[in-house]
Structure formats: C-alpha cells, structure tokens
Design a protein around this motif. Structure first.
Motif, PDB file in Angstrom:
ATOM      1  N   LYS A 121       0.219   7.228  -3.572  1.00 36.99           N
ATOM      2  CA  LYS A 121       0.633   7.480  -2.040  1.00 36.99           C
ATOM      3  C   LYS A 121       2.304   8.063  -2.229  1.00 36.99           C
ATOM      4  O   LYS A 121       2.581   8.942  -1.720  1.00 36.99           O
ATOM      5  N   THR A 177       1.297  -3.182  -8.157  1.00 32.59           N
ATOM      6  CA  THR A 177       0.858  -3.138  -6.799  1.00 32.59           C
ATOM      7  C   THR A 177      -0.563  -3.424  -6.926  1.00 32.59           C
ATOM      8  O   THR A 177      -0.912  -4.282  -5.803  1.00 32.59           O
ATOM      9  N   LYS A 178      -1.445  -3.322  -7.744  1.00 34.71           N
ATOM     10  CA  LYS A 178      -2.714  -3.877  -7.731  1.00 34.71           C
ATOM     11  C   LYS A 178      -2.752  -5.351  -7.700  1.00 34.71           C
ATOM     12  O   LYS A 178      -3.408  -5.837  -7.071  1.00 34.71           O
ATOM     13  N   ARG A 221       2.221   2.227  -3.585  1.00 32.52           N
ATOM     14  CA  ARG A 221       1.005   2.556  -4.683  1.00 32.52           C
ATOM     15  C   ARG A 221       1.598   4.104  -5.255  1.00 32.52           C
ATOM     16  O   ARG A 221       1.635   4.962  -4.464  1.00 32.52           O
ATOM     17  N   GLU A 278       0.849  -1.356   0.051  1.00 36.88           N
ATOM     18  CA  GLU A 278       0.046   0.023  -0.080  1.00 36.88           C
ATOM     19  C   GLU A 278       0.944   1.294   0.186  1.00 36.88           C
ATOM     20  O   GLU A 278       0.591   2.250  -0.747  1.00 36.88           O
ATOM     21  N   ASP A 304       1.653   0.754 -10.762  1.00 39.17           N
ATOM     22  CA  ASP A 304       0.106   0.632 -10.332  1.00 39.17           C
ATOM     23  C   ASP A 304      -0.547  -0.350 -10.758  1.00 39.17           C
ATOM     24  O   ASP A 304      -1.070  -1.316  -9.856  1.00 39.17           O
TER      25      ASP A 304
END
Length: 143
Positions: free
Chosen positions: A101, A121-122, A98, A95, A118
C-alpha cells in the motif's frame, strides 16, 4: 449492535473534531509533529454548524439502536463494543502501512525495510485479528 457501535465511534470522533476546531488540540492518537491552531472564527462557525447537524443524526441513531439494558450499570457488552471498535481502527492503521500500500502512494522502499515491514505488519494484523475475533461485537451475548 453494529449501528450502536458505529455511533459510539462517531461520537468520539465528533468530540475530537470539536477539540481540534476550537482548541487546536490534536486527537489523542495523533503522532503528527507540530502544534495545530484552532480554526479561524468564521471558518469554525461553518464547520461547527455542520458538525452539529451530523451529531444530531448520530444522537438519533444512538437512541434508536441502543441496546436494551434497563439500567445504567457497567456493561460488559459496552466493553466488547469498544474493544471491537478500537481493534478495528488498529487494523485499519496497520493495513495502511503494509509495504504494497505504501509503495503505491510513496514509491519503492529498500528491500530490507520492505521485508521487515511486511513481516511486522503481518504479525500485527494476525494478533489484532485474533483479538478482534474473540472480542467482536457479535459476541456481546456474554452478558
């Protein structure tokens, strides 16, 4: 079970904090370069006094909230607890990287890197959350 799970994680962190303060040994999961040094003696004494107070409270909570088992045999319940703790840590780490962030604290990144990060990380979060939903502490009734 949630309190007991938290105390297990806290005990692990306390152990790592001691190693850092006394030996300058970084946590096992550290990816930070360089070699830390132990705290200076006077500072270390203050740090350890507070750490001991913290550990005392954690020990009391651990004793009060430990699952009733009656034996010291290996427990699948503890396996589920540790899996949940570590997967939760992994989720927090992912998290934190991401793109939305990172850009808040570090500024914009090139579109190609942002898109790649992106997507990755997803995917990581989906995999971790899938494992966590299967191996969560809420499922410790399996034993």
């Amino acid at each position: 079970m949630a309190v007991f799970s938290a105390t297990l994680a806290l005990k692990k962190h306390i152990k790592e904090l001691r190693k850092i303060a006394f030996e300058g040994e970084p946590p096992e999961s550290s990816g930070v370069g360089g070699i830390p040094a132990p705290l200076p003696e006077e500072e270390r004494e203050r740090f350890v006094k507070t750490l001991n107070d913290l550990e005392h409270i954690v020990d009391e909570l651990m004793e009060k909230f430990k699952p009733a088992s009656g034996t010291e045999e290996a427990s699948t319940n503890l396996t589920y607890i540790w899996l949940s703790i570590l997967l939760g840590k992994m989720e927090g780490i992912v998290e934190s990287i991401r793109p939305e962030k990172l850009e808040k604290s570090r500024g914009a990144m090139p579109d190609e890197l942002k898109t790649h990060l992106d997507n990755q990380t997803k995917t990581l979060l989906n995999l971790i959350r899938g494992l966590r939903s299967t191996y969560t502490t809420a499922r410790t009734s399996r034993d």
